[in-house]
Design a protein around this motif. Structure first.
Motif, PDB file in Angstrom:
ATOM      1  N   UNK A   1       0.821  -1.201   0.000  1.00 35.65           N
ATOM      2  CA  UNK A   1       0.000   0.000   0.000  1.00 35.65           C
ATOM      3  C   UNK A   1       0.861   1.260   0.000  1.00 35.65           C
ATOM      4  N   UNK A   2       0.271   2.342  -0.467  1.00 32.19           N
ATOM      5  CA  UNK A   2       0.871   3.667  -0.356  1.00 32.19           C
ATOM      6  C   UNK A   2       0.324   4.312   0.915  1.00 32.19           C
ATOM      7  N   UNK A   3       1.194   4.691   1.849  1.00 28.92           N
ATOM      8  CA  UNK A   3       0.778   5.180   3.160  1.00 28.92           C
ATOM      9  C   UNK A   3       1.293   6.598   3.382  1.00 28.92           C
ATOM     10  N   UNK A   4       0.414   7.477   3.851  1.00 30.86           N
ATOM     11  CA  UNK A   4       0.786   8.820   4.271  1.00 30.86           C
ATOM     12  C   UNK A   4       0.323   9.017   5.705  1.00 30.86           C
ATOM     13  N   UNK A   5       1.231   9.492   6.564  1.00 28.32           N
ATOM     14  CA  UNK A   5       0.928   9.650   7.981  1.00 28.32           C
ATOM     15  C   UNK A   5       1.098  11.106   8.385  1.00 28.32           C
ATOM     16  N   UNK A   6       0.062  11.680   8.968  1.00 32.35           N
ATOM     17  CA  UNK A   6       0.089  13.042   9.485  1.00 32.35           C
ATOM     18  C   UNK A   6       0.395  12.986  10.975  1.00 32.35           C
ATOM     19  N   UNK A   7       1.401  13.734  11.398  1.00 40.39           N
ATOM     20  CA  UNK A   7       1.861  13.686  12.785  1.00 40.39           C
ATOM     21  C   UNK A   7       1.979  15.095  13.355  1.00 40.39           C
ATOM     22  N   UNK A   8       1.921  15.235  14.697  1.00 39.61           N
ATOM     23  CA  UNK A   8       2.192  16.549  15.291  1.00 39.61           C
ATOM     24  C   UNK A   8       3.600  17.010  14.960  1.00 39.61           C
ATOM     25  N   UNK A   9       3.784  18.306  14.830  1.00 38.76           N
ATOM     26  CA  UNK A   9       5.082  18.853  14.459  1.00 38.76           C
ATOM     27  C   UNK A   9       6.175  18.461  15.449  1.00 38.76           C
ATOM     28  N   UNK A  10       5.788  18.318  16.729  1.00 41.91           N
ATOM     29  CA  UNK A  10       6.767  17.989  17.759  1.00 41.91           C
ATOM     30  C   UNK A  10       6.802  16.506  18.114  1.00 41.91           C
ATOM     31  N   UNK A  11       6.294  15.655  17.246  1.00 39.16           N
ATOM     32  CA  UNK A  11       6.352  14.214  17.509  1.00 39.16           C
ATOM     33  C   UNK A  11       7.814  13.766  17.560  1.00 39.16           C
ATOM     34  N   UNK A  12       8.129  12.731  18.342  1.00 43.20           N
ATOM     35  CA  UNK A  12       9.523  12.297  18.479  1.00 43.20           C
ATOM     36  C   UNK A  12      10.170  11.967  17.135  1.00 43.20           C
ATOM     37  N   UNK A  13      11.418  12.429  16.985  1.00 41.85           N
ATOM     38  CA  UNK A  13      12.127  12.252  15.720  1.00 41.85           C
ATOM     39  C   UNK A  13      12.277  10.788  15.338  1.00 41.85           C
ATOM     40  N   UNK A  14      12.491   9.917  16.332  1.00 43.92           N
ATOM     41  CA  UNK A  14      12.677   8.506  16.022  1.00 43.92           C
ATOM     42  C   UNK A  14      11.407   7.883  15.460  1.00 43.92           C
ATOM     43  N   UNK A  15      10.248   8.348  15.916  1.00 40.57           N
ATOM     44  CA  UNK A  15       9.001   7.818  15.379  1.00 40.57           C
ATOM     45  C   UNK A  15       8.813   8.257  13.931  1.00 40.57           C
ATOM     46  N   UNK A  16       9.146   9.502  13.642  1.00 40.28           N
ATOM     47  CA  UNK A  16       9.059   9.962  12.253  1.00 40.28           C
ATOM     48  C   UNK A  16      10.042   9.199  11.374  1.00 40.28           C
ATOM     49  N   UNK A  17      11.257   8.995  11.864  1.00 43.18           N
ATOM     50  CA  UNK A  17      12.249   8.245  11.093  1.00 43.18           C
ATOM     51  C   UNK A  17      11.766   6.833  10.823  1.00 43.18           C
ATOM     52  N   UNK A  18      11.126   6.222  11.826  1.00 45.35           N
ATOM     53  CA  UNK A  18      10.640   4.856  11.650  1.00 45.35           C
ATOM     54  C   UNK A  18       9.554   4.789  10.575  1.00 45.35           C
ATOM     55  N   UNK A  19       8.642   5.748  10.588  1.00 49.34           N
ATOM     56  CA  UNK A  19       7.592   5.779   9.564  1.00 49.34           C
ATOM     57  C   UNK A  19       8.215   5.854   8.174  1.00 49.34           C
ATOM     58  N   UNK A  20       9.190   6.737   8.019  1.00 53.60           N
ATOM     59  CA  UNK A  20       9.831   6.920   6.716  1.00 53.60           C
ATOM     60  C   UNK A  20      10.644   5.699   6.305  1.00 53.60           C
ATOM     61  N   UNK A  21      11.167   4.952   7.291  1.00 53.04           N
ATOM     62  CA  UNK A  21      11.961   3.760   6.976  1.00 53.04           C
ATOM     63  C   UNK A  21      11.138   2.715   6.236  1.00 53.04           C
ATOM     64  N   UNK A  22       9.836   2.710   6.463  1.00 49.09           N
ATOM     65  CA  UNK A  22       8.965   1.742   5.789  1.00 49.09           C
ATOM     66  C   UNK A  22       8.459   2.264   4.440  1.00 49.09           C
ATOM     67  N   UNK A  23       8.935   3.442   4.041  1.00 53.11           N
ATOM     68  CA  UNK A  23       8.558   3.975   2.738  1.00 53.11           C
ATOM     69  C   UNK A  23       7.332   4.860   2.742  1.00 53.11           C
ATOM     70  N   UNK A  24       6.806   5.161   3.919  1.00 56.96           N
ATOM     71  CA  UNK A  24       5.622   6.017   4.000  1.00 56.96           C
ATOM     72  C   UNK A  24       6.020   7.484   4.006  1.00 56.96           C
ATOM     73  N   UNK A  25       5.093   8.343   3.625  1.00 54.35           N
ATOM     74  CA  UNK A  25       5.315   9.778   3.662  1.00 54.35           C
ATOM     75  C   UNK A  25       4.863  10.327   5.007  1.00 54.35           C
ATOM     76  N   UNK A  26       5.664  11.186   5.608  1.00 52.02           N
ATOM     77  CA  UNK A  26       5.321  11.844   6.864  1.00 52.02           C
ATOM     78  C   UNK A  26       4.986  13.308   6.586  1.00 52.02           C
ATOM     79  N   UNK A  27       3.846  13.749   7.106  1.00 56.53           N
ATOM     80  CA  UNK A  27       3.442  15.148   6.994  1.00 56.53           C
ATOM     81  C   UNK A  27       3.325  15.716   8.410  1.00 56.53           C
ATOM     82  N   UNK A  28       4.191  16.674   8.750  1.00 57.10           N
ATOM     83  CA  UNK A  28       4.165  17.278  10.078  1.00 57.10           C
ATOM     84  C   UNK A  28       3.187  18.455  10.087  1.00 57.10           C
TER      85      UNK A  28
END
Length: 388
Positions: A137-164
């Motif tokens: 699947x193509x996944x896009x995840x919207x997160x709070x701007x101040x969400x932990x950096x490691x969680x954002x990195x993990x989302x991107x590691x799986x190929x998903x797009x992160x939108x802060x």
């Protein structure tokens, strides 16, 4: 979605197969006739899909799994109290959310859904990204701007797009829904198939405890999906005759974001006497009034910064049905519990430490009693997720 969906507010079925909430604004509940969980175990299957016949049905070959479930249950002594720690941070993406997404993504793929969006503080988004990747699947995840950096990195590691997104969780949800016009909104707080997954946590606990239930299970609560899954899972076991009575559920929130705790305190005050459950009319009135306002601000427990839980009424009902407890903990108490966990050999994210802090506080205050039996604390996320 499934023909077994009904709105939790008005009782209506979905108006179309792609609806993620009712036209009245309420979330859906999924009713399905699974087999008795402990009597239908398939021991040759790994993890939580050993309970496949007790979970919502899927076409053959549609299971999307990364080996989640059957996480360790380990005794530990924290601040002089004996507890059982359910290490759900041992799931593949480091959080309990894998239980929900293995079921929900399997269902979505069976329907041919290829593009999804989600709003998340981090753990749900990372888990969806992993299972979505597994399903193609193509996944896009919207997160709070101040969400932990490691969680954002993990989302991107799986190929998903992160939108802060700047602002609180409500702003994140609004931005996500705006982007959902041409993609499926998978929202874990709303998705009833997601909520079927954490039922397996209740089933595992009873299996791991030799067919017995703990006296209480303590969990951190933001939207409340884990607590609801436990409530439904233990209810399944009581209905099947595997248990005489479900354990008490303990909802733990950060004092900065504690709408369910405040709602529970008000509701418990309407009970006819000590130890009695609030009545249905009082519960209905509390739900109609909506979640109380929260103090807000910063908190260590970033994964449960939820001012208005989608299933507020369902969580209150689950607490009432289990003779439950709701506890709010300050950041200094969370920090102390996290230190105690570390000294015992467990690196848990602050939200998990909040659950331990709540258990210790409830035992100290007497709303839980050690003599009633084992108290389980669910460690929902790994400590590495909070790294800078």
């Amino acid at each position: 979605m499934s023909a077994g969906l009904r709105c939790t507010l008005c009782g209506a079925a979905p108006e179309d197969a792609g609806a993620w909430r009712c036209s009245c604004g309420g979330p859906f509940h999924l009713a399905f006739a699974g087999e008795a969980p402990l009597e239908s175990v398939e021991p040759e299957r790994a993890g939580l899909w050993r309970y496949r016949r007790a979970l919502p049905p899927l076409p053959p070959g549609e299971i999307i799994t990364l080996g989640e479930g059957m996480t360790p249950l380990v005794p530990a002594r924290l601040e002089g109290r004996d507890l059982l720690l359910k290490c759900d941070f041992c799931n593949p993406t480091g959080s309990w959310k894998d239980r929900g997404w293995t079921v929900a993504v399997s269902h979505l793929r069976s329907r041919g859904v290829a593009r999804v969006v989600e709003d998340s503080s981090g753990n749900a988004g990372a888990s969806l990204a992993a299972y979505g990747a597994r399903a193609g699947m193509e996944v896009t995840v919207f997160v709070p701007h101040d969400s932990p950096a490691m969680k954002r990195r993990q989302i991107e590691a799986y190929g998903a797009q992160v939108v802060r997104v700047e602002g609180g969780r409500d702003a994140v949800a609004s931005a996500c829904l705006e982007a959902a016009h041409d993609r499926f909104y998978a929202g874990h707080a709303w998705n009833p198939h997601f909520l079927a997954g954490p039922r397996t946590l209740a089933w595992e606990l009873v299996e791991q405890m030799g067919g017995q239930a703990p006296a209480a299970v303590c969990v951190p609560v933001g939207q409340g999906g884990l607590l609801l899954g436990l409530a439904h899972g233990f209810a399944d076991l009581v209905a099947a005759g595997s248990l005489d009575r479900a354990p008490r559920l303990v909802a733990v929130q950060s004092a900065a974001f504690a709408p369910l705790v405040e709602g529970w305190r008000r509701l418990a005050g309407t009970a006819p006497g000590p130890g009695a459950a609030p009545g249905a009319p009082e519960l209905a009135a509390m739900v109609a009034a909506g979640p109380p306002a929260v103090r807000g601000g910063d908190t260590l427990a970033d994964a449960i910064r939820t001012p208005r839980p989608v299933r507020y009424g369902e969580v209150l009902a689950a607490l009432a049905g289990s003779r439950g407890v709701a506890v709010a903990v300050e950041d200094d108490v969370i920090s102390r519990a996290g230190h105690a966990l570390g000294r015992a050999g467990f690196d848990a994210e602050p939200t998990s430490a909040a659950a331990a802090a709540g258990a210790l506080l409830a035992l100290a205050e007497g709303s839980l009693h050690a003599g009633d039996g084992p108290v389980v604390v669910v460690l929902t996320g790994h400590g590495l997720k909070g790294a800078a």
